[in-house]
Motif scaffolding. Sequence first.
Motif, PDB file in Angstrom:
ATOM      1  N   PHE A  43      29.049  42.599  29.288  1.00 46.47           N
ATOM      2  CA  PHE A  43      27.974  42.180  30.185  1.00 46.47           C
ATOM      3  C   PHE A  43      26.723  42.865  29.657  1.00 46.47           C
ATOM      4  O   PHE A  43      26.723  44.081  29.458  1.00 46.47           O
ATOM      5  CB  PHE A  43      28.296  42.653  31.603  1.00 46.47           C
ATOM      6  CG  PHE A  43      27.162  42.525  32.579  1.00 46.47           C
ATOM      7  CD1 PHE A  43      26.997  41.364  33.317  1.00 46.47           C
ATOM      8  CD2 PHE A  43      26.273  43.567  32.781  1.00 46.47           C
ATOM      9  CE1 PHE A  43      25.955  41.245  34.225  1.00 46.47           C
ATOM     10  CE2 PHE A  43      25.234  43.457  33.679  1.00 46.47           C
ATOM     11  CZ  PHE A  43      25.075  42.292  34.404  1.00 46.47           C
ATOM     12  N   LYS A  44      25.675  42.081  29.380  1.00 49.05           N
ATOM     13  CA  LYS A  44      24.443  42.729  28.917  1.00 49.05           C
ATOM     14  C   LYS A  44      23.249  42.210  29.691  1.00 49.05           C
ATOM     15  O   LYS A  44      23.213  41.072  30.144  1.00 49.05           O
ATOM     16  CB  LYS A  44      24.254  42.571  27.412  1.00 49.05           C
ATOM     17  CG  LYS A  44      23.873  41.211  26.909  1.00 49.05           C
ATOM     18  CD  LYS A  44      23.646  41.267  25.385  1.00 49.05           C
ATOM     19  CE  LYS A  44      23.378  39.894  24.820  1.00 49.05           C
ATOM     20  NZ  LYS A  44      23.124  39.921  23.376  1.00 49.05           N
ATOM     21  N   MET A  45      22.293  43.111  29.836  1.00 50.14           N
ATOM     22  CA  MET A  45      21.032  42.749  30.490  1.00 50.14           C
ATOM     23  C   MET A  45      19.901  43.506  29.809  1.00 50.14           C
ATOM     24  O   MET A  45      20.087  44.610  29.303  1.00 50.14           O
ATOM     25  CB  MET A  45      21.081  43.027  31.985  1.00 50.14           C
ATOM     26  CG  MET A  45      21.359  44.445  32.371  1.00 50.14           C
ATOM     27  SD  MET A  45      21.763  44.666  34.116  1.00 50.14           S
ATOM     28  CE  MET A  45      20.169  44.683  34.869  1.00 50.14           C
ATOM     29  N   GLN A  46      18.753  42.864  29.793  1.00 53.60           N
ATOM     30  CA  GLN A  46      17.561  43.419  29.161  1.00 53.60           C
ATOM     31  C   GLN A  46      17.181  44.724  29.854  1.00 53.60           C
ATOM     32  O   GLN A  46      17.410  44.901  31.054  1.00 53.60           O
ATOM     33  CB  GLN A  46      16.439  42.398  29.286  1.00 53.60           C
ATOM     34  CG  GLN A  46      15.226  42.696  28.478  1.00 53.60           C
ATOM     35  CD  GLN A  46      14.247  41.534  28.565  1.00 53.60           C
ATOM     36  OE1 GLN A  46      13.991  41.011  29.633  1.00 53.60           O
ATOM     37  NE2 GLN A  46      13.729  41.131  27.426  1.00 53.60           N
ATOM     38  N   GLY A  47      16.569  45.622  29.085  1.00 54.11           N
ATOM     39  CA  GLY A  47      16.091  46.877  29.651  1.00 54.11           C
ATOM     40  C   GLY A  47      15.094  46.644  30.776  1.00 54.11           C
ATOM     41  O   GLY A  47      14.394  45.638  30.808  1.00 54.11           O
ATOM     42  N   ASN A  48      15.096  47.568  31.734  1.00 49.85           N
ATOM     43  CA  ASN A  48      14.172  47.550  32.869  1.00 49.85           C
ATOM     44  C   ASN A  48      14.305  46.289  33.723  1.00 49.85           C
ATOM     45  O   ASN A  48      13.314  45.753  34.205  1.00 49.85           O
ATOM     46  CB  ASN A  48      12.732  47.734  32.385  1.00 49.85           C
ATOM     47  CG  ASN A  48      12.561  49.036  31.632  1.00 49.85           C
ATOM     48  OD1 ASN A  48      12.866  50.107  32.148  1.00 49.85           O
ATOM     49  ND2 ASN A  48      12.135  48.952  30.391  1.00 49.85           N
TER      50      ASN A  48
END
Length: 121
Positions: A43-48
């Motif tokens: 699972f990945k999500m952009q920083g901030n």
Amino acid sequence: MSLSRTADSEQLQWRNCPEFMPESCEIAVLQGDPTKPNADVFFKMQGNTSVPNHWHHSAERMVLVSGEMEVNYKGQEPEILQTGAYAYGPPEKPHSASCLSDETCLLFIAFNKPVDAFLAE
């Protein structure tokens, strides 16, 4: 035994997360069929960015592969996960998450039931 896969592996097929999650959120199946028990995913999500309060039928066994993430389960104090940290998320318990770092947050998640996610009220 099958070969391990990394986040930049050309074999991974990244897919969008459910609509209520940030547009930058993606999931890749590492092992298993996500419609059946015992699937492992990245699972990945952009920083901030943040994922709103949601829940899963399955428990989640997680290891943060990169970034710094805050996870907040209903009725518990928020936890800050550093790269390499392990966390357990109980089934059907609402929680939110935020990628606190500038870099992408990448989380390994092992599900014991089919992979799902529902917006919590």
